[in-house]
Design a protein around this motif. Structure first.
Motif, PDB file in Angstrom:
ATOM      1  N   MET A   1       0.833  -1.208   0.000  1.00 42.73           N
ATOM      2  CA  MET A   1       0.000   0.000   0.000  1.00 42.73           C
ATOM      3  C   MET A   1       0.864   1.253   0.000  1.00 42.73           C
ATOM      4  O   MET A   1       0.578   2.213  -0.722  1.00 42.73           O
ATOM      5  CB  MET A   1      -0.950  -0.006   1.196  1.00 42.73           C
ATOM      6  CG  MET A   1      -2.051  -1.032   1.069  1.00 42.73           C
ATOM      7  SD  MET A   1      -3.192  -1.018   2.442  1.00 42.73           S
ATOM      8  CE  MET A   1      -3.976   0.548   2.218  1.00 42.73           C
ATOM      9  N   LYS A   2       1.945   1.251   0.772  1.00 38.93           N
ATOM     10  CA  LYS A   2       2.860   2.390   0.794  1.00 38.93           C
ATOM     11  C   LYS A   2       3.447   2.619  -0.593  1.00 38.93           C
ATOM     12  O   LYS A   2       3.575   3.757  -1.042  1.00 38.93           O
ATOM     13  CB  LYS A   2       3.986   2.156   1.798  1.00 38.93           C
ATOM     14  CG  LYS A   2       3.572   2.266   3.232  1.00 38.93           C
ATOM     15  CD  LYS A   2       4.759   1.971   4.146  1.00 38.93           C
ATOM     16  CE  LYS A   2       4.352   1.903   5.599  1.00 38.93           C
ATOM     17  NZ  LYS A   2       5.481   1.529   6.460  1.00 38.93           N
ATOM     18  N   ALA A   3       3.805   1.531  -1.252  1.00 34.65           N
ATOM     19  CA  ALA A   3       4.367   1.635  -2.600  1.00 34.65           C
ATOM     20  C   ALA A   3       3.342   2.239  -3.553  1.00 34.65           C
ATOM     21  O   ALA A   3       3.673   3.128  -4.346  1.00 34.65           O
ATOM     22  CB  ALA A   3       4.800   0.258  -3.097  1.00 34.65           C
ATOM     23  N   GLY A   4       2.109   1.776  -3.465  1.00 36.89           N
ATOM     24  CA  GLY A   4       1.057   2.296  -4.337  1.00 36.89           C
ATOM     25  C   GLY A   4       0.785   3.769  -4.094  1.00 36.89           C
ATOM     26  O   GLY A   4       0.603   4.545  -5.042  1.00 36.89           O
ATOM     27  N   VAL A   5       0.796   4.175  -2.831  1.00 37.14           N
ATOM     28  CA  VAL A   5       0.569   5.581  -2.498  1.00 37.14           C
ATOM     29  C   VAL A   5       1.709   6.437  -3.033  1.00 37.14           C
ATOM     30  O   VAL A   5       1.475   7.500  -3.629  1.00 37.14           O
ATOM     31  CB  VAL A   5       0.404   5.761  -0.969  1.00 37.14           C
ATOM     32  CG1 VAL A   5       0.447   7.229  -0.577  1.00 37.14           C
ATOM     33  CG2 VAL A   5      -0.903   5.126  -0.501  1.00 37.14           C
ATOM     34  N   SER A   6       2.936   5.980  -2.849  1.00 32.97           N
ATOM     35  CA  SER A   6       4.095   6.746  -3.341  1.00 32.97           C
ATOM     36  C   SER A   6       4.042   6.896  -4.853  1.00 32.97           C
ATOM     37  O   SER A   6       4.295   7.983  -5.388  1.00 32.97           O
ATOM     38  CB  SER A   6       5.405   6.068  -2.946  1.00 32.97           C
ATOM     39  OG  SER A   6       5.608   6.150  -1.557  1.00 32.97           O
ATOM     40  N   LYS A   7       3.709   5.811  -5.540  1.00 32.79           N
ATOM     41  CA  LYS A   7       3.635   5.875  -7.002  1.00 32.79           C
ATOM     42  C   LYS A   7       2.517   6.810  -7.455  1.00 32.79           C
ATOM     43  O   LYS A   7       2.690   7.585  -8.397  1.00 32.79           O
ATOM     44  CB  LYS A   7       3.461   4.477  -7.589  1.00 32.79           C
ATOM     45  CG  LYS A   7       4.738   3.664  -7.460  1.00 32.79           C
ATOM     46  CD  LYS A   7       4.773   2.280  -8.023  1.00 32.79           C
ATOM     47  CE  LYS A   7       3.619   1.646  -8.626  1.00 32.79           C
ATOM     48  NZ  LYS A   7       3.838   0.266  -9.069  1.00 32.79           N
ATOM     49  N   ALA A   8       1.376   6.760  -6.772  1.00 28.89           N
ATOM     50  CA  ALA A   8       0.252   7.624  -7.147  1.00 28.89           C
ATOM     51  C   ALA A   8       0.583   9.092  -6.891  1.00 28.89           C
ATOM     52  O   ALA A   8       0.316   9.958  -7.742  1.00 28.89           O
ATOM     53  CB  ALA A   8      -0.999   7.224  -6.372  1.00 28.89           C
ATOM     54  N   LYS A   9       1.173   9.383  -5.730  1.00 27.65           N
ATOM     55  CA  LYS A   9       1.562  10.764  -5.423  1.00 27.65           C
ATOM     56  C   LYS A   9       2.574  11.270  -6.446  1.00 27.65           C
ATOM     57  O   LYS A   9       2.491  12.414  -6.896  1.00 27.65           O
ATOM     58  CB  LYS A   9       2.171  10.847  -4.026  1.00 27.65           C
ATOM     59  CG  LYS A   9       1.169  10.839  -2.910  1.00 27.65           C
ATOM     60  CD  LYS A   9       1.794  10.798  -1.519  1.00 27.65           C
ATOM     61  CE  LYS A   9       2.995  11.614  -1.285  1.00 27.65           C
ATOM     62  NZ  LYS A   9       3.552  11.508   0.075  1.00 27.65           N
ATOM     63  N   GLY A  10       3.503  10.408  -6.788  1.00 26.77           N
ATOM     64  CA  GLY A  10       4.515  10.789  -7.764  1.00 26.77           C
ATOM     65  C   GLY A  10       3.918  11.085  -9.127  1.00 26.77           C
ATOM     66  O   GLY A  10       4.303  12.049  -9.793  1.00 26.77           O
ATOM     67  N   GLU A  11       2.978  10.265  -9.534  1.00 26.73           N
ATOM     68  CA  GLU A  11       2.330  10.477 -10.833  1.00 26.73           C
ATOM     69  C   GLU A  11       1.570  11.798 -10.846  1.00 26.73           C
ATOM     70  O   GLU A  11       1.625  12.549 -11.823  1.00 26.73           O
ATOM     71  CB  GLU A  11       1.381   9.314 -11.150  1.00 26.73           C
ATOM     72  CG  GLU A  11       0.715   9.416 -12.497  1.00 26.73           C
ATOM     73  CD  GLU A  11       1.679   9.374 -13.665  1.00 26.73           C
ATOM     74  OE1 GLU A  11       1.369   9.992 -14.712  1.00 26.73           O
ATOM     75  OE2 GLU A  11       2.743   8.737 -13.556  1.00 26.73           O
ATOM     76  N   ILE A  12       0.883  12.091  -9.754  1.00 25.05           N
ATOM     77  CA  ILE A  12       0.134  13.347  -9.670  1.00 25.05           C
ATOM     78  C   ILE A  12       1.087  14.539  -9.735  1.00 25.05           C
ATOM     79  O   ILE A  12       0.855  15.478 -10.502  1.00 25.05           O
ATOM     80  CB  ILE A  12      -0.721  13.394  -8.389  1.00 25.05           C
ATOM     81  CG1 ILE A  12      -1.864  12.380  -8.506  1.00 25.05           C
ATOM     82  CG2 ILE A  12      -1.265  14.799  -8.131  1.00 25.05           C
ATOM     83  CD1 ILE A  12      -2.600  12.113  -7.217  1.00 25.05           C
ATOM     84  N   LYS A  13       2.161  14.488  -8.943  1.00 23.16           N
ATOM     85  CA  LYS A  13       3.137  15.590  -8.971  1.00 23.16           C
ATOM     86  C   LYS A  13       3.740  15.750 -10.363  1.00 23.16           C
ATOM     87  O   LYS A  13       3.926  16.864 -10.842  1.00 23.16           O
ATOM     88  CB  LYS A  13       4.256  15.345  -7.963  1.00 23.16           C
ATOM     89  CG  LYS A  13       3.926  15.701  -6.563  1.00 23.16           C
ATOM     90  CD  LYS A  13       5.173  15.541  -5.687  1.00 23.16           C
ATOM     91  CE  LYS A  13       4.893  15.904  -4.258  1.00 23.16           C
ATOM     92  NZ  LYS A  13       6.093  15.743  -3.419  1.00 23.16           N
ATOM     93  N   ASP A  14       4.061  14.646 -10.987  1.00 25.43           N
ATOM     94  CA  ASP A  14       4.651  14.675 -12.319  1.00 25.43           C
ATOM     95  C   ASP A  14       3.692  15.338 -13.310  1.00 25.43           C
ATOM     96  O   ASP A  14       4.081  16.216 -14.079  1.00 25.43           O
ATOM     97  CB  ASP A  14       5.006  13.257 -12.761  1.00 25.43           C
ATOM     98  CG  ASP A  14       5.798  13.215 -14.052  1.00 25.43           C
ATOM     99  OD1 ASP A  14       6.317  14.250 -14.503  1.00 25.43           O
ATOM    100  OD2 ASP A  14       5.913  12.104 -14.621  1.00 25.43           O
ATOM    101  N   GLN A  15       2.441  14.951 -13.269  1.00 29.91           N
ATOM    102  CA  GLN A  15       1.453  15.503 -14.209  1.00 29.91           C
ATOM    103  C   GLN A  15       1.157  16.971 -13.924  1.00 29.91           C
ATOM    104  O   GLN A  15       1.025  17.767 -14.860  1.00 29.91           O
ATOM    105  CB  GLN A  15       0.164  14.676 -14.164  1.00 29.91           C
ATOM    106  CG  GLN A  15       0.320  13.264 -14.692  1.00 29.91           C
ATOM    107  CD  GLN A  15       0.765  13.230 -16.138  1.00 29.91           C
ATOM    108  OE1 GLN A  15       0.360  14.044 -16.958  1.00 29.91           O
ATOM    109  NE2 GLN A  15       1.637  12.290 -16.457  1.00 29.91           N
ATOM    110  N   VAL A  16       1.036  17.329 -12.649  1.00 27.07           N
ATOM    111  CA  VAL A  16       0.793  18.733 -12.305  1.00 27.07           C
ATOM    112  C   VAL A  16       1.998  19.579 -12.711  1.00 27.07           C
ATOM    113  O   VAL A  16       1.840  20.669 -13.269  1.00 27.07           O
ATOM    114  CB  VAL A  16       0.473  18.893 -10.804  1.00 27.07           C
ATOM    115  CG1 VAL A  16       0.458  20.366 -10.395  1.00 27.07           C
ATOM    116  CG2 VAL A  16      -0.870  18.254 -10.470  1.00 27.07           C
ATOM    117  N   GLY A  17       3.184  19.076 -12.447  1.00 24.67           N
ATOM    118  CA  GLY A  17       4.396  19.785 -12.859  1.00 24.67           C
ATOM    119  C   GLY A  17       4.459  19.966 -14.360  1.00 24.67           C
ATOM    120  O   GLY A  17       4.872  21.016 -14.856  1.00 24.67           O
ATOM    121  N   ASN A  18       4.024  18.958 -15.086  1.00 19.82           N
ATOM    122  CA  ASN A  18       3.985  19.050 -16.542  1.00 19.82           C
ATOM    123  C   ASN A  18       2.975  20.112 -16.982  1.00 19.82           C
ATOM    124  O   ASN A  18       3.273  20.934 -17.850  1.00 19.82           O
ATOM    125  CB  ASN A  18       3.620  17.684 -17.135  1.00 19.82           C
ATOM    126  CG  ASN A  18       3.745  17.647 -18.631  1.00 19.82           C
ATOM    127  OD1 ASN A  18       4.623  18.275 -19.206  1.00 19.82           O
ATOM    128  ND2 ASN A  18       2.851  16.920 -19.273  1.00 19.82           N
TER     129      ASN A  18
END
Length: 63
Positions: A11-28
């Motif tokens: 679950m921690k891994a999934g949360v980290s990946k999801a947060k990262g994807e959101i940050k990546d997309q917002v940054g883009n």
């Protein structure tokens, strides 16, 4: 008990990946390279956590 710990790691891994994807997309979207880099680092952290969890599962299952 080991199953709960393994689930927690996944679950921690999934949360980290999801947060990262959101940050990546917002940054883009905002054209913010720093936020994109943070997102990619967070996704990498999630990938590492996922691999670590898989290794723990293999060790605990004797494989």
């Amino acid at each position: 008990m080991a199953d709960k710990k393994g689930l927690s790691d996944k679950m921690k891994a999934g949360v980290s990946k999801a947060k990262g994807e959101i940050k990546d997309q917002v940054g883009n979207a905002k054209n913010d390279p720093k936020m994109q880099a943070e997102g990619k680092n967070e996704k990498d952290k999630g990938e590492f956590q996922e691999k670590k969890s898989e290794m723990k599962d293999r060790i605990n299952n004797g494989k």
